[in-house]
Design an enzyme around this catalytic site. Structure first.
Site, PDB file in Angstrom:
ATOM      1  N   HIS A 356       0.822  -1.212   0.000  1.00  0.00           N
ATOM      2  CA  HIS A 356       0.000   0.000   0.000  1.00  0.00           C
ATOM      3  C   HIS A 356       0.853   1.259   0.000  1.00  0.00           C
ATOM      4  O   HIS A 356       2.053   1.247   0.290  1.00  0.00           O
ATOM      5  CB  HIS A 356      -0.966  -0.001   1.188  1.00  0.00           C
ATOM      6  CG  HIS A 356      -0.305   0.100   2.540  1.00  0.00           C
ATOM      7  ND1 HIS A 356      -0.001   1.300   3.152  1.00  0.00           N
ATOM      8  CD2 HIS A 356       0.091  -0.868   3.405  1.00  0.00           C
ATOM      9  CE1 HIS A 356       0.552   1.069   4.325  1.00  0.00           C
ATOM     10  NE2 HIS A 356       0.626  -0.240   4.512  1.00  0.00           N
ATOM     11  N   CYS A 375       2.618  -5.076   6.983  1.00  0.00           N
ATOM     12  CA  CYS A 375       2.329  -4.783   5.586  1.00  0.00           C
ATOM     13  C   CYS A 375       3.512  -4.051   4.955  1.00  0.00           C
ATOM     14  O   CYS A 375       4.408  -3.574   5.646  1.00  0.00           O
ATOM     15  CB  CYS A 375       1.063  -3.943   5.462  1.00  0.00           C
ATOM     16  SG  CYS A 375      -0.450  -4.874   5.829  1.00  0.00           S
TER      17      CYS A 375
END
Length: 438
Positions: A356, A375
């Site tokens: 992301h 992440c």
């Protein structure tokens, strides 16, 4: 040490193998053709492996390959091809087709082949002498250690250009080579020959080969080679998009903290979410967001969070965060301050991690970027989106765009690899090498 213990356990195991038990990987006392291939894949520690008898070696090879197959199943977040799974191996053993089976198991990735060549070359070189002791050497200075430094870099597969002047001077080209080495190893990038750089360069060949063995074993987990894929190397903080077997683009990334590591896995990007909201996991809420709200009341509302319960949505100010109600969830609205930024690359996996964007671009200037909750944050997400065939466009609406192709994504842990023919080392940020090599 752990590997040697495993080999000694194999010695004990060999003593328990009945004399009538078939040897899959030997002809008499020597490895057969299939045994040599499997040995070349698994790369046992040479001295400890040689100390085992044929039955012990056979048992060790079989057991370790089963561990590789189990590791593949954990690594892949989708169903692997049949020949990459354990039943195919067991069937090959039953039918005596070990050689044919193993012919299809050697990784066809160029990175694996290059690292394997360097591993072999390290084994053929004599034990090097340590660098001469001495003070820190700065760029432009002369020191008796510099000729030995040039030889050591060449031994590591990093030969530099010929000296620009005196052979004992740390000239600009040699200093640049040290900076590249320091960058990959997570050391300060100053191009000087200091104590930390000497320690890195003075690692004995046995330790270097052990690290390369651990990294070559990690290559065995990857699914059958694809010419197009995304590879995130966690210790190097870098994402590479590979097209037709060659790097197409690369960018910096931020990965998980040592106490919240990014997992190793293989999956596929199946969608791009434009202007995403963010629902943090329960442990992020508990360990990060609620303490921030308690330290600074109103933190959640100021950062665009709403609270969700079964009965509906609430303002965070309506909740007593010293004793939050069971089942409460936090959701951060899309926008410039959203933790996921403007783009989120969706990918199925049991760890609930993804790639992301991030609003905090300043962190990409940090040399050590193990900073996330697991992440992977991207320095240039729009560039990756275009490289994968998307045109996200403008606008503030939240949209989910399906992937133009089913492209594999590999999150890997390589602390040693080859770039332009040169060995590169990264810091073992999660200390996996220590556990795997002892």
């Amino acid at each position: 040490m752990l590997r040697i213990v495993g080999l000694l356990w194999g010695l004990m195991l060999s003593a328990a193998v009945p004399a009538s038990e078939p040897l899959y990987w030997h002809r008499g006392d020597s490895l057969n053709e299939a045994g040599r291939v499997l040995h070349d894949l698994l790369l046992p520690e040479p001295a400890a492996f040689a100390a085992l008898g044929p039955a012990g070696r056979d048992a060790w090879l079989t057991r370790e390959w089963r561990r590789v197959l189990a590791g593949r199943e954990r690594f892949a977040q989708y169903t692997l091809p049949a020949h990459w799974r354990a039943p195919a191996f067991e069937q090959a053993l039953r039918e005596g087709r070990q050689a044919g089976y193993l012919a299809g198991q050697v990784p066809a990735y160029e990175g694996y082949r290059q690292l394997h060549r360097h591993y072999r070359q390290l084994g053929e070189r004599p034990e090097p002498a340590p660098l001469p002791p001495g003070p820190e050497v700065r760029p432009g200075e002369r020191d008796p250690a510099i000729p030995a430094l040039r030889r050591r870099l060449a031994e590591l597969g990093r030969p530099g250009p010929a000296p620009a002047g005196r052979a004992d001077a740390l000239d600009p080209a040699l200093s640049a080579e040290l900076r590249a080495l320091q960058q990959a190893a997570g050391l300060p990038e100053h191009g000087r020959l200091d104590a930390a750089t000497r320690a890195l360069l003075d690692r004995p060949p046995g330790a270097l080969r052990a690290e390369l063995r651990a990294n070559l074993r990690r290559w065995l987990l990857l699914p059958p080679a694809s010419r197009d894929y995304v590879l995130v190397n966690i210790p190097s903080y870098r994402l590479t998009l590979v097209r037709q077997g060659r790097p197409s683009l690369a960018m910096k990334v931020i990965v998980g903290r040592p106490d919240w590591p990014t997992p190793e896995l293989a999956t596929h990007i199946h969608a791009l979410k434009v202007n995403p909201d963010w629902t943090p996991t329960a442990n992020i809420v508990r360990e990060d967001l609620l303490p921030a709200e308690r330290r600074s009341p109103g933190f959640l509302a100021r950062n665009g969070f709403s609270a969700r319960l079964d009965q509906g949505e609430l303002s965070p100010s309506a909740i007593d965060w010293s004793a939050p109600p069971p089942g409460v969830r936090l959701v951060q609205a899309p926008g410039p301050g959203n933790a996921l930024g403007r783009l989120k690359f969706e990918m199925h996996n049991r760890f609930d991690v993804y790639l992301h964007d991030t609003p905090d671009k300043a962190l990409f200037a940090e040399p050590m970027r193990a900073l996330s909750h697991g992440c992977v944050r991207l320095a240039e997400p729009a560039r990756l989106a275009r490289g994968l065939g998307w045109q996200p466009g403008e606008g503030q609406a939240t949209r989910l765009l399906p992937a133009p192709e089913r492209l594999p994504v590999y999150l890997v842990y390589f602390t040693a690899w080859v770039e332009q023919g040169r060995l590169v080392f990264a810091r073992d940020i999660y200390r996996k090498n220590e556990r795997e090599t002892g």
